[in-house]
Design a protein around this motif. Structure first.
Motif, mmCIF file in Angstrom:
data_model
loop_
_atom_site.group_PDB
_atom_site.id
_atom_site.type_symbol
_atom_site.label_atom_id
_atom_site.label_comp_id
_atom_site.label_asym_id
_atom_site.label_seq_id
_atom_site.Cartn_x
_atom_site.Cartn_y
_atom_site.Cartn_z
ATOM 1 N N LEU A 298 106.035 28.156 -40.239
ATOM 2 C CA LEU A 298 107.257 27.514 -39.781
ATOM 3 C C LEU A 298 108.042 28.404 -38.815
ATOM 4 O O LEU A 298 108.733 27.907 -37.931
ATOM 5 C CB LEU A 298 108.129 27.149 -40.995
ATOM 6 N N SER B 47 113.670 20.959 -40.742
ATOM 7 C CA SER B 47 113.255 19.711 -40.093
ATOM 8 C C SER B 47 114.434 19.032 -39.401
ATOM 9 O O SER B 47 114.288 18.494 -38.296
ATOM 10 C CB SER B 47 112.623 18.760 -41.107
ATOM 11 N N THR B 48 115.605 19.088 -39.998
ATOM 12 C CA THR B 48 116.805 18.506 -39.398
ATOM 13 C C THR B 48 117.179 19.269 -38.135
ATOM 14 O O THR B 48 117.528 18.672 -37.109
ATOM 15 C CB THR B 48 117.968 18.534 -40.405
ATOM 16 N N MET C 47 115.149 21.046 -36.189
ATOM 17 C CA MET C 47 114.167 20.779 -35.136
ATOM 18 C C MET C 47 114.368 19.400 -34.524
ATOM 19 O O MET C 47 114.247 19.236 -33.305
ATOM 20 C CB MET C 47 112.755 20.951 -35.677
ATOM 21 N N LEU C 48 114.695 18.416 -35.337
ATOM 22 C CA LEU C 48 114.934 17.070 -34.823
ATOM 23 C C LEU C 48 116.184 17.041 -33.939
ATOM 24 O O LEU C 48 116.170 16.434 -32.862
ATOM 25 C CB LEU C 48 115.067 16.070 -35.977
#
Length: 178
Positions: free
Chosen positions: A22, A148-149, A151-152
């Motif tokens: 990651l 993930s948030t 990166m989005l």
């Protein structure tokens, strides 16, 4: 112990170590925020330093971004410019909160993610967070997003700035005929 030190210590204790796969992805997202900041600064400087050639505006923008994120410039010209114009770079850093107000949430998240990634690789970069705090661009009240948030949100930011193409969600599948 200051509130900031307590916060970062508590945050560190709560977070599970990142998966080593990651870290490069997170670093790429941080670099994307740096690119958006660079472009934003260049656009802003084109107006404020209209009498300067575009390459000099780019050197200043690069010096500011590198200084904020605590990274060495790949271009030796940026390093030379930063040394020769130290006060100007400092002035631009102090005006980031005003000149790039819409990027502050992304800068906060990117600096935090960079620090987490650095910590996983035994690199000390807390100084970047402390400097951002002093510059008024670290929003300590902002919750740390999940990777993930983050990166989005960075992907959406990059699309909004034309760095990448916006990805549209696929339409829902049609129901098969009965």
């Amino acid at each position: 112990m200051s509130e900031f030190q307590q916060y970062t210590k508590e945050q560190e204790e709560q977070e599970a170590p990142f998966d080593s796969k990651l870290i490069p992805v997170m670093r790429e997202a941080v670099l994307t925020v740096q690119m958006v900041l660079y472009r934003t600064l260049k656009e802003n400087m084109a107006t404020r330093f209209a009498d300067w050639p575009a390459d000099k505006q780019g050197l200043l923008a690069g010096a500011v971004v590198n200084n904020l994120f605590g990274v060495e410039a790949l271009d030796p010209g940026v390093t030379e410019f930063a040394r020769a114009h130290r006060q100007l770079v400092e002035d631009e850093l102090h005006s980031l909160a005003e000149n790039c107000e819409n990027l502050i949430p992304f800068l906060t998240d990117a600096l935090r993610m960079q620090t987490i990634c650095d910590n996983q690789e035994n690199i000390h970069s807390l100084g970047c967070l402390l400097m951002a705090r002093e510059l008024g661009i670290l929003r300590e009240d902002r919750a740390l997003p999940l990777p993930s948030t983050f990166m989005l949100s960075v992907r959406n930011l990059a699309a909004a700035h034309g760095i990448i193409e916006k990805v549209e969600a696929a339409p829902p599948p049609e129901d098969p005929p009965a």
